[in-house]
Design an enzyme around this catalytic site. Structure first.
Site, PDB file in Angstrom:
ATOM      1  N   LYS A 195      21.218  32.992  75.221  1.00 10.13           N
ATOM      2  CA  LYS A 195      20.147  33.600  76.014  1.00 10.13           C
ATOM      3  C   LYS A 195      20.487  33.566  77.501  1.00 10.13           C
ATOM      4  O   LYS A 195      20.646  32.505  78.082  1.00 10.13           O
ATOM      5  CB  LYS A 195      18.822  32.839  75.821  1.00 10.13           C
ATOM      6  CG  LYS A 195      17.656  33.583  76.466  1.00 10.13           C
ATOM      7  CD  LYS A 195      16.402  32.765  76.574  1.00 10.13           C
ATOM      8  CE  LYS A 195      16.267  32.051  77.889  1.00 10.13           C
ATOM      9  NZ  LYS A 195      16.190  32.932  79.081  1.00 10.13           N
ATOM     10  N   SER A 248      18.007  23.821  85.165  1.00 13.23           N
ATOM     11  CA  SER A 248      17.309  22.788  85.930  1.00 13.23           C
ATOM     12  C   SER A 248      17.270  21.458  85.182  1.00 13.23           C
ATOM     13  O   SER A 248      17.303  21.414  83.959  1.00 13.23           O
ATOM     14  CB  SER A 248      15.886  23.251  86.238  1.00 13.23           C
ATOM     15  OG  SER A 248      15.181  23.410  85.032  1.00 13.23           O
ATOM     16  N   THR A 249      17.176  20.378  85.950  1.00 16.00           N
ATOM     17  CA  THR A 249      17.088  19.040  85.361  1.00 16.00           C
ATOM     18  C   THR A 249      15.815  18.912  84.519  1.00 16.00           C
ATOM     19  O   THR A 249      15.833  18.302  83.448  1.00 16.00           O
ATOM     20  CB  THR A 249      17.121  17.980  86.486  1.00 16.00           C
ATOM     21  OG1 THR A 249      18.286  18.237  87.265  1.00 16.00           O
ATOM     22  CG2 THR A 249      17.189  16.576  85.948  1.00 16.00           C
ATOM     23  N   GLY A 252      16.434  20.564  81.230  1.00 17.60           N
ATOM     24  CA  GLY A 252      17.461  19.772  80.546  1.00 17.60           C
ATOM     25  C   GLY A 252      16.860  18.530  79.890  1.00 17.60           C
ATOM     26  O   GLY A 252      17.172  18.218  78.734  1.00 17.60           O
ATOM     27  N   GLU A 269      24.399  20.774  81.663  1.00 15.36           N
ATOM     28  CA  GLU A 269      24.959  20.869  83.012  1.00 15.36           C
ATOM     29  C   GLU A 269      23.787  21.208  83.920  1.00 15.36           C
ATOM     30  O   GLU A 269      23.258  22.309  83.870  1.00 15.36           O
ATOM     31  CB  GLU A 269      26.057  21.944  83.034  1.00 15.36           C
ATOM     32  CG  GLU A 269      27.031  21.719  84.176  1.00 15.36           C
ATOM     33  CD  GLU A 269      26.603  22.476  85.403  1.00 15.36           C
ATOM     34  OE1 GLU A 269      25.871  21.871  86.216  1.00 15.36           O
ATOM     35  OE2 GLU A 269      26.982  23.627  85.546  1.00 15.36           O
ATOM     36  N   CYS A 303      25.277  24.906  91.583  1.00 17.56           N
ATOM     37  CA  CYS A 303      24.884  23.528  91.257  1.00 17.56           C
ATOM     38  C   CYS A 303      25.789  22.516  91.957  1.00 17.56           C
ATOM     39  O   CYS A 303      25.374  21.417  92.265  1.00 17.56           O
ATOM     40  CB  CYS A 303      24.908  23.325  89.753  1.00 17.56           C
ATOM     41  SG  CYS A 303      26.374  24.016  88.996  1.00 17.56           S
ATOM     42  N   GLU A 400      17.509  18.973  95.156  1.00 21.77           N
ATOM     43  CA  GLU A 400      18.295  20.199  95.072  1.00 21.77           C
ATOM     44  C   GLU A 400      17.467  21.385  95.567  1.00 21.77           C
ATOM     45  O   GLU A 400      16.400  21.660  95.037  1.00 21.77           O
ATOM     46  CB  GLU A 400      18.725  20.449  93.622  1.00 21.77           C
ATOM     47  CG  GLU A 400      19.648  21.636  93.492  1.00 21.77           C
ATOM     48  CD  GLU A 400      20.087  21.892  92.053  1.00 21.77           C
ATOM     49  OE1 GLU A 400      19.229  21.971  91.163  1.00 21.77           O
ATOM     50  OE2 GLU A 400      21.307  22.018  91.841  1.00 21.77           O
TER      51      GLU A 400
HETATM   52  P1  NAI Z   1      15.531  26.887  84.415  1.00 24.73           P
HETATM   53  O1  NAI Z   1      16.153  25.602  84.014  1.00 24.73           O
HETATM   54  O2  NAI Z   1      14.077  27.080  84.126  1.00 24.73           O
HETATM   55  O3  NAI Z   1      16.305  28.122  83.755  1.00 24.73           O
HETATM   56  C1  NAI Z   1      17.604  28.058  83.170  1.00 24.73           C
HETATM   57  C2  NAI Z   1      17.589  28.721  81.807  1.00 24.73           C
HETATM   58  O4  NAI Z   1      16.763  27.968  80.930  1.00 24.73           O
HETATM   59  C3  NAI Z   1      17.005  30.139  81.802  1.00 24.73           C
HETATM   60  O5  NAI Z   1      17.719  30.909  80.868  1.00 24.73           O
HETATM   61  C4  NAI Z   1      15.586  29.912  81.312  1.00 24.73           C
HETATM   62  O6  NAI Z   1      15.005  31.035  80.702  1.00 24.73           O
HETATM   63  C5  NAI Z   1      15.789  28.802  80.312  1.00 24.73           C
HETATM   64  N1  NAI Z   1      14.605  27.999  80.019  1.00 24.73           N
HETATM   65  C6  NAI Z   1      13.513  27.787  80.804  1.00 24.73           C
HETATM   66  N2  NAI Z   1      12.650  26.970  80.182  1.00 24.73           N
HETATM   67  C7  NAI Z   1      13.192  26.655  78.980  1.00 24.73           C
HETATM   68  C8  NAI Z   1      12.773  25.845  77.881  1.00 24.73           C
HETATM   69  N3  NAI Z   1      11.618  25.189  77.908  1.00 24.73           N
HETATM   70  N4  NAI Z   1      13.593  25.732  76.813  1.00 24.73           N
HETATM   71  C9  NAI Z   1      14.782  26.367  76.786  1.00 24.73           C
HETATM   72  N5  NAI Z   1      15.218  27.167  77.788  1.00 24.73           N
HETATM   73  C10 NAI Z   1      14.433  27.304  78.871  1.00 24.73           C
HETATM   74  O7  NAI Z   1      15.799  27.080  85.965  1.00 24.73           O
HETATM   75  P2  NAI Z   1      14.949  27.986  86.997  1.00 24.73           P
HETATM   76  O8  NAI Z   1      13.495  27.776  86.768  1.00 24.73           O
HETATM   77  O9  NAI Z   1      15.488  29.351  86.936  1.00 24.73           O
HETATM   78  O10 NAI Z   1      15.358  27.328  88.390  1.00 24.73           O
HETATM   79  C11 NAI Z   1      14.699  26.155  88.859  1.00 24.73           C
HETATM   80  C12 NAI Z   1      15.663  25.264  89.604  1.00 24.73           C
HETATM   81  O11 NAI Z   1      16.644  24.766  88.725  1.00 24.73           O
HETATM   82  C13 NAI Z   1      16.455  25.952  90.699  1.00 24.73           C
HETATM   83  O12 NAI Z   1      15.728  26.046  91.870  1.00 24.73           O
HETATM   84  C14 NAI Z   1      17.656  25.063  90.796  1.00 24.73           C
HETATM   85  O13 NAI Z   1      17.357  23.957  91.631  1.00 24.73           O
HETATM   86  C15 NAI Z   1      17.858  24.574  89.392  1.00 24.73           C
HETATM   87  N6  NAI Z   1      18.923  25.345  88.703  1.00 24.73           N
HETATM   88  C16 NAI Z   1      20.139  24.748  88.485  1.00 24.73           C
HETATM   89  C17 NAI Z   1      21.163  25.457  87.905  1.00 24.73           C
HETATM   90  C18 NAI Z   1      22.500  24.858  87.680  1.00 24.73           C
HETATM   91  O14 NAI Z   1      23.478  25.598  87.610  1.00 24.73           O
HETATM   92  N7  NAI Z   1      22.618  23.576  87.493  1.00 24.73           N
HETATM   93  C19 NAI Z   1      20.996  26.869  87.527  1.00 24.73           C
HETATM   94  C20 NAI Z   1      19.671  27.389  87.727  1.00 24.73           C
HETATM   95  C21 NAI Z   1      18.700  26.637  88.320  1.00 24.73           C
HETATM   96 MG    MG Z   2      12.223  27.292  85.155  1.00 14.13          MG
END
Ligand code: NAI
Ligand code: MG
Length: 489
Positions: A195, A248-249, A252, A269, A303, A400
């Site tokens: 996804k 996001s943490t 995760g 990650e 990240c 972050e």
């Molecule tokens: P997110 O962790 O919500 O999104 C990442 C992925 O997880 C997306 O595909 C999303 O649809 C999916 N997702 C969201 N909720 C989920 C759930 N309950 N179960 C399974 N999958 C789920 O990150 P978001 O909200 O886009 O960004 C928030 C913060 O996270 C950012 O401001 C940043 O600080 C951090 N982040 C860190 C990343 C990294 O590479 N380590 C990448 C993206 C965001």
């Molecule tokens: Mg989110």
């Protein structure tokens, strides 16, 4: 700002580059994208779609299917059937041919993919073109090479594939993260349900077209689009044997809780708050370029961004002066312009988060310095921002931000900077700038970070493993290490 400094900064703002727009004529995009399941694009059972936009213009690009749990179930079952009937039975050298073919097709379509990545994600075309897309192809090439050599990678350990891998990726490197996830999974003989992030589905859907064109057997890779609940349905599906997540943490941690007690394997990650450390004997001009690359590359949506700068006190004035000067030469604006250094922030939500942190920094009493550039009225943009005189207790030094915002501190001794660099919940990456080789080795031993760059920053290669300590997650992607999470022994 001191008078002398202002004068030297004005030099850079006196003239501008003429626009050099990348052409968008050659790209092919549909108005609507369905789910890629079992080798075909199929309408979602949910019957729901949402709009994906260009964050630089806020204009709609296409309608994207929003998969529900039933759709995810269909995709996982297709992956399971493909695993049982085809993929796990195919000789490894045959599997490799498909992976090589995908790599070559990405190379052939690199220009189109770069433009679409920039349109949908907001990143500067120079980065999509020179970094994201070539690296994505390289990951497929690299892992294709491993497919029939697993016995050599892990001698006498008889590695076996796991089954269906459920993979969830973020919006900061859409196609590259898909490559990081899909390539090792296929090379090790697993099938995939992936996804993409809700804001950046387009290059993954183009990858689905490439996969069709490559002749990869139906169901080996399935791509389902949607939001958090779609991701959760993948994580919780009983036929998924392995979950790989980058994001996001918070999410995760939630994933880790939801699969506790199952025998699903997991790699996470998550975020970071890397320390970029400049010693007084560092080559200062190169270090300034490294700082800029570390935090302003991809709008700071990285990240492993070098979002904390530690400068040794004796060179702090020089480094900060040069950094401010360099900030003024950075071009912020239309990501499709080949001169642009800093493109659009990926979404309104992320823009609000960054602006919120800038307010927090100001309220906490840190001194802010922003580039004097102007930013476009439409679209999601933010000026490159420095916070001077920050301390360990400031939230902007601990949390972050995921944007072009740098928190700067000074230090006197090695012990002090190691203590400060490690004193955060994250441990993904770090940078060290010094002329002294022994100091580099000393620092890499003591910094609790998965990757430590020395006299460079943000360099990636498919052959080297990447991953974190502490709240940055666990498991490694890339290199030989990146095969392990997809194998049992
Ligand atoms: P997110 O962790 O919500 O999104 C990442 C992925 O997880 C997306 O595909 C999303 O649809 C999916 N997702 C969201 N909720 C989920 C759930 N309950 N179960 C399974 N999958 C789920 O990150 P978001 O909200 O886009 O960004 C928030 C913060 O996270 C950012 O401001 C940043 O600080 C951090 N982040 C860190 C990343 C990294 O590479 N380590 C990448 C993206 C965001
Ligand atoms: Mg989110």
């Amino acid at each position: 700002m001191a008078k002398k400094e202002k004068k030297s900064l004005e030099f850079f703002t006196d003239w501008k580059y003429a626009p050099a727009l990348e052409s968008t004529d050659h790209i092919r995009l549909n108005k609507q994208y369905d789910l890629f399941i079992n080798g075909k694009f199929v309408k979602p059972n949910s019957d729901k779609y949402y709009d994906t936009i260009n964050p630089a213009t806020e204009e709609k690009i296409a309608r994207i299917a929003d998969a529900n749990a039933k759709d995810v179930d269909t995709a996982v079952k297709a992956a399971k059937t493909a695993y049982d009937k085809t993929w796990s039975k195919m000789p490894a050298k045959e599997r490799a041919k498909y992976i090589f073919r995908i790599a070559r097709l990405i190379q052939e379509k690199a220009r189109e993919l770069s433009v679409i990545e920039t349109m949908n994600g907001g990143k500067a075309i120079r980065e999509s073109r020179d970094i994201d897309i070539p690296l994505a192809a390289n990951h497929f090439f690299y892992y294709a090479g491993w497919a029939d050599k697993l016995e050599y990678a892990f001698p006498n350990r008889h590695p076996k594939s796991l089954g269906v891998a459920g993979q969830i990726i973020p919006w900061n490197f859409p196609l590259l993260m898909a490559a990081w996830k899909i390539a090792p999974a296929l090379a090790t003989g697993n099938t995939v349900v992936l996804k993409p992030a809700e804001t950046t589905p387009l290059t993954c859907l183009k990858l689905a077209e490439i996969i069709q064109e490559s002749g990869l057997p139906d169901g080996v890779v399935n791509i389902v689009t949607g939001f958090g609940p779609t991701g959760a349905a993948i994580v919780n599906h009983p036929l998924v044997n392995k979950v790989a997540f980058t994001g996001s943490t918070t999410v995760g941690k939630w994933i880790q809780k939801s699969i506790a007690g199952t025998d699903k394997k997991l790699t996470l990650e998550l975020g970071g708050k890397a320390a970029n450390i400049i010693f007084e004997d560092a080559p200062i001009d190169q270090a300034v370029e490294g700082i800029v690359n570390g935090i302003f590359f991809n709008q700071g949506h990285v990240c492993c961004a070098g979002s904390r700068l530690f400068v040794q006190e004796s060179v702090a004035d020089e480094v900060i002066h040069k950094l401010k000067n360099r900030l003024e030469t950075l071009i912020v604006g239309d990501p499709m312009d080949k001169n642009t250094d800093i493109g659009a922030i990926n979404s309104k939500m992320q823009l609000n988060k960054i602006n919120e942190y800038i307010k927090i920094g100001l309220n906490d009493g840190a001194d802010m310095y922003q580039s004097q550039c102007s930013i476009p009225k439409k679209g999601f943009f933010v000026k490159p921002t420095l916070f001077l005189n920050t301390s360990q207790s400031h939230r902007i030094s601990q949390e972050e931000i995921f944007g072009p915002v740098l928190a700067i501190q000074t230090f006197r001794t090695i012990e002090e900077v190691i203590e400060k660099a490690n004193n955060i919940p994250y441990g993904l990456s770090a940078g060290v700038w010094t002329d002294k080789g022994s100091r580099i080795f000393n620092m890499t031993q003591k910094l609790r970070a998965g990757v430590v760059w020395a006299n460079t920053y943000n360099k990636f290669d498919p052959t080297s493993p990447f991953g974190g300590y502490k709240e940055s997650g666990f498991g490694r992607e890339g290199g030989l290490h990146g095969l392990m999470p997809y194998l049992k022994f």
